[in-house]
Design a protein around this motif. Structure first.
Motif, PDB file in Angstrom:
ATOM      1  N   ARG A 108      55.919  64.492   1.438  1.00 24.74           N
ATOM      2  CA  ARG A 108      55.890  63.206   2.151  1.00 24.74           C
ATOM      3  C   ARG A 108      57.237  62.928   2.828  1.00 24.74           C
ATOM      4  NH1 ARG A 108      53.950  59.638  -2.818  1.00 24.74           N
ATOM      5  NH2 ARG A 108      55.517  61.042  -3.726  1.00 24.74           N
ATOM      6  N   ASP A 113      57.311  65.048   5.894  1.00 29.69           N
ATOM      7  CA  ASP A 113      56.517  64.440   6.960  1.00 29.69           C
ATOM      8  C   ASP A 113      57.326  63.384   7.704  1.00 29.69           C
ATOM      9  OD1 ASP A 113      54.330  65.978   6.301  1.00 29.69           O
ATOM     10  OD2 ASP A 113      53.345  64.409   5.110  1.00 29.69           O
ATOM     11  N   GLU A 138      60.306  65.010   9.661  1.00 29.55           N
ATOM     12  CA  GLU A 138      59.813  65.726  10.836  1.00 29.55           C
ATOM     13  C   GLU A 138      59.353  64.775  11.924  1.00 29.55           C
ATOM     14  OE1 GLU A 138      58.440  69.890   8.634  1.00 29.55           O
ATOM     15  OE2 GLU A 138      56.939  68.384   9.187  1.00 29.55           O
ATOM     16  N   ILE A 192      55.631  67.530  16.219  1.00 31.28           N
ATOM     17  CA  ILE A 192      55.364  67.244  14.810  1.00 31.28           C
ATOM     18  C   ILE A 192      54.481  68.338  14.212  1.00 31.28           C
ATOM     19  CG2 ILE A 192      54.106  65.703  13.246  1.00 31.28           C
ATOM     20  CD1 ILE A 192      55.080  63.349  14.860  1.00 31.28           C
ATOM     21  N   ALA A 252      55.467  71.155  11.234  1.00 36.66           N
ATOM     22  CA  ALA A 252      54.693  71.241   9.995  1.00 36.66           C
ATOM     23  C   ALA A 252      54.176  72.659   9.775  1.00 36.66           C
ATOM     24  CB  ALA A 252      53.536  70.240  10.029  1.00 36.66           C
TER      25      ALA A 252
END
Length: 362
Positions: free
Chosen positions: A179, A182, A185, A237, A241
């Motif tokens: 998290r 996330d 990023e 993004i 990931a």
């Protein structure tokens, strides 16, 4: 005219120097090490950023000995527009705060970014001569510096991107919470997309400006921005990931604006700038600098700083440089070890002799 009066107080080797009665062409003449480039550096600090040497603030004050503590320095200038004083600009440090740069505009405290509202400053120095054969990172910094003169917020966004990327690298190494990754990023992608788009926009504008430049006597460069990853936030993004396992193994992000490249080729031959002669590279760099100066002005007073440029040009290119500078909007500051290379413009220039950190009007 842009700057009409410039003062340096305890800056580099200048104890107290003043340059008044300026002109469109301004020449600083003196031996190597006399302090000519220090004057240009002072002027470059009347704009956002770290100046033409990218020096740390603690290295800028005058010192009697290297062991002396840094003293406060101050740089000031009067800005003239259409014959009238439009602003008084200054940047300085305070006693006990040698790493904090302060700015005043018309006597009121202001941010460094606010300086760009009053004037644009561009420059070319001998240290930039190897830009085409240097690293991609050096070319990214070159593009970012040019972008800063046009979009002052760019430096802040670059810093945000680099900070987020370092935090992502740390989280990957420590196998941090997904998290947190996330969130980091998302921050990196928000800033990174802005950085990439600003670089692409600047390169396109420069390429358009250069398209009207003749191929001779200055070799006309063709610029192409090559992104190192997606330039859209959502796409970046997703790319970050997906790349987590690969980037964890590499210890760094392998996709994104930190991998951007500026490609430069000579228009007449199609040869990459890195493979061209030293003279051709210098000519292309001058062409880019002049084009950037035109873009940076955009209705504002504009200053162009050219350090040791005339002595390294053949007579034909030197004459063409003076012609273009004469017709340009920017006020021009140039340095040289002797006056001879400037004979063509000497009669219309303000000339100073610089010796040991003192400046004398000739």
């Amino acid at each position: 005219m842009a700057l009409a009066k410039i003062t340096l107080q305890d800056f580099r080797n200048h104890a107290a120097s003043e340059l008044g009665e300026t002109a469109h062409f301004n020449l600083l003449v003196g031996a190597n090490g006399a302090g000519k480039t220090n004057v240009l550096e002072a002027i470059s600090l009347l704009a956002p950023g770290r100046g033409l040497r990218r020096a740390a603030l603690i290295d800028l004050p005058r010192r009697s000995a290297q062991t002396d503590p840094p003293r406060p320095f101050a740089i000031g200038a009067t800005l003239i527009e259409q014959g009238q004083v439009s602003a008084r600009l200054g940047t300085y440090t305070r006693e006990g705060q040698p790493t904090r740069r302060l700015v005043r505009i018309n006597g009121a405290e202001a941010s460094a970014a606010a300086l760009s509202e009053w004037q644009a400053v561009s420059w070319l120095t001998p240290a930039m001569d190897g830009i085409f054969t240097d690293s991609a990172g050096a070319r990214r910094r070159f593009v970012d510096r040019m972008a800063l003169a046009i979009e002052p917020g760019h430096a802040r966004v670059v810093s945000q991107f680099e900070t987020a990327l370092r935090e992502r690298n740390r989280l990957l190494e420590d196998r941090g919470d997904a998290r947190w990754l996330d969130a980091v990023e998302a921050q990196a992608a928000t800033a990174g997309a802005q950085v990439a788009q600003t670089r692409a926009r600047l390169t396109a504008r420069l390429a358009d400006e250069l398209s009207a430049v003749p191929d001779e006597p200055f070799a006309r460069p063709v610029l192409t921005y090559r992104p190192g990853g997606p330039t859209d936030r959502a796409d970046l993004i997703a790319a970050l990931a997906r790349a987590r396992p690969r980037d964890r193994a590499a210890g760094r992000a392998l996709e994104g604006p930190q991998r951007d490249e500026l490609d430069v080729v000579m228009a007449r031959t199609g040869l990459a700038a890195a493979a061209c002669s030293t003279g051709e590279q210098k000519a292309m760099l001058i062409a880019i600098t002049l084009a950037h100066g035109t873009l940076a002005a955009s209705g504002r007073p504009s200053v162009l700083l050219l350090d040791e440029v005339a002595a390294h040009l053949d007579p034909v290119r030197r004459a063409e440089l003076f012609r273009r500078l004469r017709n340009a909007q920017a006020q021009v500051w140039m340095t040289g070890t002797e006056i001879a290379p400037f004979a063509e413009i000497e009669s219309e220039a303000a000339v100073w002799r610089v010796e040991g950190g003192t400046v004398t009007k000739l």
